[in-house]
Design a protein around this motif. Structure first.
Motif, PDB file in Angstrom:
ATOM      1  N   TYR A 253       0.843  -1.199   0.000  1.00 31.60           N
ATOM      2  CA  TYR A 253       0.000   0.000   0.000  1.00 31.60           C
ATOM      3  C   TYR A 253       0.877   1.248   0.000  1.00 31.60           C
ATOM      4  O   TYR A 253       1.675   1.463   0.908  1.00 31.60           O
ATOM      5  CB  TYR A 253      -0.901  -0.006   1.232  1.00 31.60           C
ATOM      6  N   ASN A 254       0.708   2.061  -1.032  1.00 28.89           N
ATOM      7  CA  ASN A 254       1.285   3.401  -1.051  1.00 28.89           C
ATOM      8  C   ASN A 254       0.259   4.328  -0.428  1.00 28.89           C
ATOM      9  O   ASN A 254      -0.779   4.621  -1.034  1.00 28.89           O
ATOM     10  CB  ASN A 254       1.603   3.822  -2.492  1.00 28.89           C
ATOM     11  N   ASP A 436       5.892   0.130  -5.055  1.00 33.79           N
ATOM     12  CA  ASP A 436       5.500   1.039  -6.124  1.00 33.79           C
ATOM     13  C   ASP A 436       6.712   1.176  -7.033  1.00 33.79           C
ATOM     14  O   ASP A 436       7.676   1.876  -6.718  1.00 33.79           O
ATOM     15  CB  ASP A 436       5.091   2.391  -5.528  1.00 33.79           C
ATOM     16  N   THR A 594      -4.210   0.656 -10.455  1.00 33.23           N
ATOM     17  CA  THR A 594      -3.801   0.827  -9.060  1.00 33.23           C
ATOM     18  C   THR A 594      -3.642   2.290  -8.670  1.00 33.23           C
ATOM     19  O   THR A 594      -3.586   2.611  -7.490  1.00 33.23           O
ATOM     20  CB  THR A 594      -2.484   0.101  -8.776  1.00 33.23           C
ATOM     21  N   THR A 595      -3.573   3.201  -9.647  1.00 31.16           N
ATOM     22  CA  THR A 595      -3.428   4.615  -9.348  1.00 31.16           C
ATOM     23  C   THR A 595      -3.935   5.406 -10.544  1.00 31.16           C
ATOM     24  O   THR A 595      -4.100   4.859 -11.645  1.00 31.16           O
ATOM     25  CB  THR A 595      -1.966   4.989  -9.041  1.00 31.16           C
ATOM     26  N   THR A 603      -1.284   0.986 -13.794  1.00 31.91           N
ATOM     27  CA  THR A 603      -0.830   0.015 -12.796  1.00 31.91           C
ATOM     28  C   THR A 603       0.665   0.211 -12.582  1.00 31.91           C
ATOM     29  O   THR A 603       1.461   0.066 -13.519  1.00 31.91           O
ATOM     30  CB  THR A 603      -1.099  -1.422 -13.264  1.00 31.91           C
ATOM     31  N   ASP A 605       1.820  -0.520  -9.030  1.00 29.14           N
ATOM     32  CA  ASP A 605       2.062  -1.228  -7.772  1.00 29.14           C
ATOM     33  C   ASP A 605       1.976  -2.731  -8.025  1.00 29.14           C
ATOM     34  O   ASP A 605       1.100  -3.204  -8.765  1.00 29.14           O
ATOM     35  CB  ASP A 605       1.032  -0.817  -6.726  1.00 29.14           C
ATOM     36  N   ASP A 658      -3.830   8.047  -3.151  1.00 33.66           N
ATOM     37  CA  ASP A 658      -3.945   8.081  -4.603  1.00 33.66           C
ATOM     38  C   ASP A 658      -3.563   6.743  -5.229  1.00 33.66           C
ATOM     39  O   ASP A 658      -3.418   6.652  -6.450  1.00 33.66           O
ATOM     40  CB  ASP A 658      -3.081   9.209  -5.178  1.00 33.66           C
ATOM     41  N   HIS A 659      -3.396   5.717  -4.400  1.00 32.59           N
ATOM     42  CA  HIS A 659      -3.161   4.355  -4.858  1.00 32.59           C
ATOM     43  C   HIS A 659      -4.170   3.428  -4.185  1.00 32.59           C
ATOM     44  O   HIS A 659      -4.614   3.694  -3.068  1.00 32.59           O
ATOM     45  CB  HIS A 659      -1.748   3.871  -4.501  1.00 32.59           C
TER      46      HIS A 659
END
Length: 673
Positions: A253-254, A436, A594-595, A603, A605, A658-659
């Motif tokens: 997780y970012n 990331d 993912t973001t 994607t 991450d 934001d991810h």
């Protein structure tokens, strides 16, 4: 005398016309303010449709405007010309439709006073000319009052809720409120919702854990479903291996450092300021971690002061042990790996700094973290054993134009993973790599990690990460051989030079002095029979010096020669990594996201894990894998770009980064001693 009489006669007429004009413009203004595409009252939705005005009503008011209003205010019109609005410019609304504006309007407390309250506790605010308007319309003939109907009266009423909606639109009036999933659950409004019971965390600015609504679980808000990929592992009747797996979940997780939000506010202009507050985001992030309950947690963009003051104490209370590495230089965020202490025991922890002074290819402050964990088996298993697990976490440079730096950073991380995961017998223990990587699927950097090799010579640096859409004015920088200097101590196989396997000593090694002995050996002094005789060239006979030994002295240099030969223009590794996600949503026919940087889904991450490669005759094709000692049991599905857009992108009130988080379930093979 005549002038005095005219004044007494015309003055009431002027007042009447002025009151009628005020009522008309108040009517028009409130009609425009009250318009809304969708209304919501008590969970119900209904479209607002204006009731068309009859031709007789429009003709009556148009005649009034032409005969009276224009004469009384002729001076004002001359100084500032303005188009006289007509009824056709806006639609009239009936009373009940006017009051149906939005959910936020119903949260306004009624004003106490002598005025009469309307249904739904909405207080009416009347304009100064409204009372005169009512008196005037009451004195009109019955036919004219019937022609005007109730529309004019209701349209002239401006509600207090409408006033509040215009002055400060609350969070619930965003466009995403039309989504049915969003309507089912929304964050608590501090001004409208009273305090709710929840566990209070004893840390500054930690906020409260708001209890999740019972009707819709948190993980269903943005339609993220759990996908089982190894169903037989959970059914003992169908698999003999079902009871021999050590199962655990890994989350990557970012979480978006707060300092980065403040440094680049233009990237989050689509977000309401309240949802970007750290207290709000911290509560949301902890709720998400608590809901999915992973055993291993890999976090990126963890702000240092938030980690030590809030995250680390809170995660410790949740049963985690945490290791943190801040970025070098003046950066305030870093990476963290947290693991449940009742499931794993720490063997070693190795932080990796990518910044190397004097090297242009490694001049950025990104970092990585590599842990070696020993799974803890329950005592009921007796003498069973399980292999250690290597877990790596990193956040690679974002700059799309510097793919050379990204490759060098990844090579350093893989070298540390190679060192940590290599066991005494030369094999590797199971590996999980999260982070990331700021690279899209099927980019050269992604293929290097997954396929184990990459030919980079001559490749433009901006193509390495596949982020061409975010690369403005790309430099014509090309990757040349070697990618990094030998002084870095990393081979092209992404291994430390000091730890490379030495060459097998299956043949002798000779010194220069030994080879010089053959200069005057018997074979060298004999003239070949077919040698053409050339005077001064091939007619000379070598004379062996008297001190020259006739017998050859064999000397073997037994010192090992380190195997760090550089392959020109390519790099490789032998960790056999594959992704826990397919990066594509077959049921929707679109890629996973993912973001959403700058509103474009991507994607970047990943959760990679070690597997067994499947042999293929075509080495140029995508490498295929099958599960080995580490088995992928399932993962949390990702979303498509259109679904994220329906929630106003990222971040939003439900996802405070934001991810999106990545979550995968694994099983380690348990074996006997």
């Amino acid at each position: 005398m005549i002038g005095t009489v005219l004044c007494y006669v015309l003055l009431p007429v002027a007042r009447l016309l002025r009151a009628f004009r005020d009522a008309f413009f108040t009517c028009r203004k409130n009609v425009l303010l009250a318009k809304s595409t969708t209304t919501h009252i008590d969970g119900l939705s209904a479209p607002i449709s204006g009731k068309p005005v009859s031709e007789e009503q429009q003709a009556l008011l148009q005649q009034w405007l032409e005969e009276g209003a224009g004469e009384v205010h002729a001076s004002e019109s001359a100084s500032k010309p303005e188009k006289v609005p007509t009824i056709s410019d806006a639609e009239w609304l009936e009373g009940p439709e006017l009051l149906m504006t939005s959910l936020s309007d119903l949260n306004v407390p009624p004003q106490s006073g002598g005025q009469e309250q309307l249904p739904n506790e909405v207080q009416i605010e009347t304009s100064p000319g409204l009372q005169e308007f009512v008196e005037v319309t009451g004195s009109l003939p019955a036919e004219e009052r019937e022609a005007l109907g109730d529309n004019a009266l209701w349209a002239a009423v401006r509600t207090q809720a409408d006033l509040q909606m215009v002055e400060a639109a609350p969070l619930s009036t965003e466009v995403w409120i039309e989504d049915p999933a969003v309507l089912a659950w929304s964050p608590a409004q501090e001004t409208d919702v009273g305090p709710t019971e929840g566990a209070v965390w004893p840390f500054q600015n930690a906020g409260q854990f708001q209890p999740l609504p019972l009707e819709i679980p948190y993980h269903e808000i943005l339609w993220r479903d759990w996908e089982d990929l190894y169903a037989q592992a959970c059914i003992p009747e169908l698999s003999s291996e079902a009871g021999s797996l050590f199962e655990f979940r890994v989350m990557s997780y970012n979480i978006l450092a707060q300092d980065l939000i403040e440094q680049s506010p233009h990237l989050y202009m689509h977000c309401h300021p309240d949802i970007m507050n750290w207290s709000y985001r911290f509560t949301n992030l902890l709720q998400e971690i608590q809901h999915w309950d992973p055993e291993i947690l890999c976090l990126q963009e963890v702000q240092e002061n938030h980690y030590w003051e809030q995250l680390e104490p809170t995660l410790t209370m949740m049963g985690f042990a945490c290791i943190y590495k801040r970025r070098t230089g003046r950066k305030t965020d870093g990476c963290a790996i947290c693991y449940k202490q009742n499931k794993f025991q720490l063997i070693s922890a190795s932080p990796v700094e990518y910044f190397r002074p004097g090297l242009d290819i490694l001049n950025r402050d990104n970092v990585g973290l590599v842990l070696l964990l020993q799974p803890l088996l329950p005592e009921s298993l007796g003498d069973k054993s399980v292999s250690p697990l290597c877990v790596a976490n990193t956040h690679v440079l974002y700059n799309p134009r510097r793919g050379d730096i990204k490759l060098a950073q990844m090579a350093l991380l893989l070298a540390e993973v190679d060192k940590t995961a290599k066991m005494a017998d030369g094999n590797y223990c199971p590996i999980i790599l999260c982070g990331d990587l700021n690279s899209v699927p099927d980019s050269p950097l992604y293929k290097f990690i997954r396929n184990g090799q990459l030919y980079y010579h001559g490749m433009p640096a901006w193509k390495v990460s596949g982020q061409e859409d975010f690369c403005q004015n790309p430099h014509q920088r090309k990757l040349l051989t070697p990618l990094w200097p030998s002084s870095l101590g990393i081979t092209d196989s992404c291994q430390y030079v000091s730890l490379c396997q030495s060459k097998k000593s299956d043949r002798r090694k000779y010194s220069r002095d030994f080879l010089l002995q053959f200069r005057y050996c018997d074979v060298a002094c004999e003239r070949p029979a077919d040698l053409i005789l050339l005077e001064g060239v091939t007619d000379a006979m070598p004379d062996r010096p008297a001190h020259w030994p006739k017998e050859l002295t064999v000397v073997n240099n037994s010192d090992p020669d380190l195997c760090y030969s550089r392959y020109p223009g390519s790099i490789q590794h032998g960790l056999n990594l594959t992704s826990a996600y397919s990066h594509f949503l077959p049921e929707r026919g679109c890629p996973e996201i993912t973001t959403m940087p700058m509103g474009v889904g991507a994607t970047v991450d990943y959760i990679f894990y070690s597997a067994k490669p499947v042999k293929s005759d075509n080495e140029e094709c995508r490498r295929m894998y099958q599960d080995g000692a580490l088995k992928l049991l399932g993962h949390l599905s990702l979303l498509s770009e259109d679904i994220l857009w329906s929630a106003n992108g990222l971040p939003n009130p439900f996802c405070s980064s934001d991810h999106l988080c990545l979550l995968a379930s694994f099983g380690l093979q348990i074996s006997d001693f």
